[in-house]
Design an enzyme around this catalytic site. Structure first.
Site, PDB file in Angstrom:
ATOM      1  CG  HIS A   1      -0.483  -0.115   2.556  1.00  0.00           C
ATOM      2  ND1 HIS A   1       0.265  -1.169   3.183  1.00  0.00           N
ATOM      3  CD2 HIS A   1      -0.278   0.926   3.567  1.00  0.00           C
ATOM      4  CE1 HIS A   1       0.763  -0.890   4.239  1.00  0.00           C
ATOM      5  NE2 HIS A   1       0.277   0.379   4.488  1.00  0.00           N
TER       6      HIS A   1
ATOM      7  CG  HIS B   1      -0.240   4.250   4.783  1.00  0.00           C
ATOM      8  ND1 HIS B   1      -0.757   3.608   5.725  1.00  0.00           N
ATOM      9  CD2 HIS B   1      -1.008   5.061   4.073  1.00  0.00           C
ATOM     10  CE1 HIS B   1      -1.991   3.893   5.570  1.00  0.00           C
ATOM     11  NE2 HIS B   1      -2.210   4.802   4.999  1.00  0.00           N
TER      12      HIS B   1
ATOM     13  CG  ASP C   1       4.673   2.973   7.395  1.00  0.00           C
ATOM     14  OD1 ASP C   1       3.714   3.408   6.766  1.00  0.00           O
ATOM     15  OD2 ASP C   1       4.380   2.184   8.159  1.00  0.00           O
ATOM     16  CG  HIS C   2       4.060  -0.200   4.292  1.00  0.00           C
ATOM     17  ND1 HIS C   2       4.029  -1.423   4.831  1.00  0.00           N
ATOM     18  CD2 HIS C   2       3.488   0.373   5.417  1.00  0.00           C
ATOM     19  CE1 HIS C   2       3.670  -1.882   5.807  1.00  0.00           C
ATOM     20  NE2 HIS C   2       3.262  -0.566   6.423  1.00  0.00           N
TER      21      HIS C   2
ATOM     22  CG  HIS D   1      -3.881  -0.172   6.784  1.00  0.00           C
ATOM     23  ND1 HIS D   1      -3.935   0.115   8.002  1.00  0.00           N
ATOM     24  CD2 HIS D   1      -2.982   0.258   6.183  1.00  0.00           C
ATOM     25  CE1 HIS D   1      -2.829   0.813   8.246  1.00  0.00           C
ATOM     26  NE2 HIS D   1      -2.130   1.051   7.128  1.00  0.00           N
TER      27      HIS D   1
ATOM     28  CG  ASP E   1       0.148  -1.890   7.462  1.00  0.00           C
ATOM     29  OD1 ASP E   1       1.127  -2.712   7.831  1.00  0.00           O
ATOM     30  OD2 ASP E   1       0.540  -0.744   7.665  1.00  0.00           O
TER      31      ASP E   1
ATOM     32  CG  HIS F   1       3.726  -2.039  11.112  1.00  0.00           C
ATOM     33  ND1 HIS F   1       4.245  -1.198  11.329  1.00  0.00           N
ATOM     34  CD2 HIS F   1       2.774  -1.796   9.988  1.00  0.00           C
ATOM     35  CE1 HIS F   1       3.960   0.045  10.555  1.00  0.00           C
ATOM     36  NE2 HIS F   1       3.067  -0.605   9.673  1.00  0.00           N
TER      37      HIS F   1
END
Length: 264
Positions: free
Chosen positions: A54, A56, A58-59, A110, A134, A173
């Site tokens: 996805h 975001h 942090d990915h 998410h 996530d 995570h």
């Protein structure tokens, strides 16, 4: 198929999946290019593609830099917001990278464009792997930034929960201890939750990852998969509050009371 678990940022995982016959590799959620390139050099492999669950940061924040450093690098994902995207994939689409087979599993909630990746090698004795981003965590599930409880219920019970039970779960995570503390509140007499929580706490103390789990294990302690069991475990006190595809526990997740993921 070899999977390297790479811990980055505060609690994220990115992964390097290696075809050991060709020494070619795929990266899943390449958030930190420098660290990924270190592992690539150490493993002496060639990175062929990135699979992004996805958009975001942090990915996906490493995609642009890696695409510049590695001309011709393919970037796969289901959301136009993913940086450096070269191939937009759809639910059920299958990809082949040498001996590695990939099935794309669309799991919106998410984020509206979240995609999980189920991987295996034909004629291999190794268990398949799910890179669940996530959506599904060890002992829990992700928050609802762009979706509903109904969507997450479908993701967990139909899209992911029906995969082979020996599937290894590689999530986005490290939040296992927090998730299992919540699971223990749901099922205070579940011995598997207690055992897994004690194990996860020790792993955390030793600064070691708790991934992968297996789908079969998740059905023993993950409350968001255990709602599918027939009959429902007697100790699940909220069983009367479960109606159709609307799970009140899942609604609590949507309000931020359970694991995973950072806003961009």
């Amino acid at each position: 198929m070899k999977v390297k678990v790479i811990s980055v940022l505060e609690d994220n995982y990115m992964y390097l999946v290696i075809d050991e016959s060709t020494r070619h590799a795929l990266a899943v959620d390449a958030a930190v290019p420098k660290r990924l390139l270190e592992i690539i050099r150490k493993e002496d492999v060639v990175l062929r593609a990135i699979l992004t669950t996805h958009h975001h940061w942090d990915h996906a924040r490493g995609n642009e830099e890696l695409a510049q450093l590695l001309p011709g690098l393919q970037v796969f994902g289901a959301d136009e917001r993913i940086g450096a995207l070269t191939h937009k994939v759809t639910h059920g689409q299958e990809l082949t990278f040498g001996a590695i087979r990939v099935r794309c599993l669309f799991t919106p909630c998410h984020t509206s464009g979240h995609m999980c990746y189920f991987m295996w090698e034909d004629d291999s004795p190794d268990a398949p792997a799910l890179f669940s981003g996530d959506t599904l965590f060890v002992g829990g599930c992700g928050q609802f930034f762009e979706g509903t409880a109904e969507q997450m219920h479908t993701n967990l019970t139909q899209t992911l929960g029906t995969l082979p039970k020996d599937t290894k779960i590689f999530c986005g995570h490290e939040c296992t201890v927090r998730n299992l503390k919540f699971a223990l509140k749901v099922e205070p007499d579940n011995e598997m939750v207690k055992e897994k929580l004690a194990w996860a706490k020790q792993r955390d103390d030793d600064d070691l990852p708790t991934v992968p789990s297996t789908l079969q294990e998740e059905f023993l302690y993950n409350p968001f998969l255990r709602v599918t069991l027939e009959p429902l475990p007697a100790q699940i006190s909220w069983r009367r509050e479960f109606s159709g595809s609307t799970n009140l526990l899942l609604r609590k997740v949507g309000r931020g009371q359970q694991g995973g993921g950072l806003m961009p």
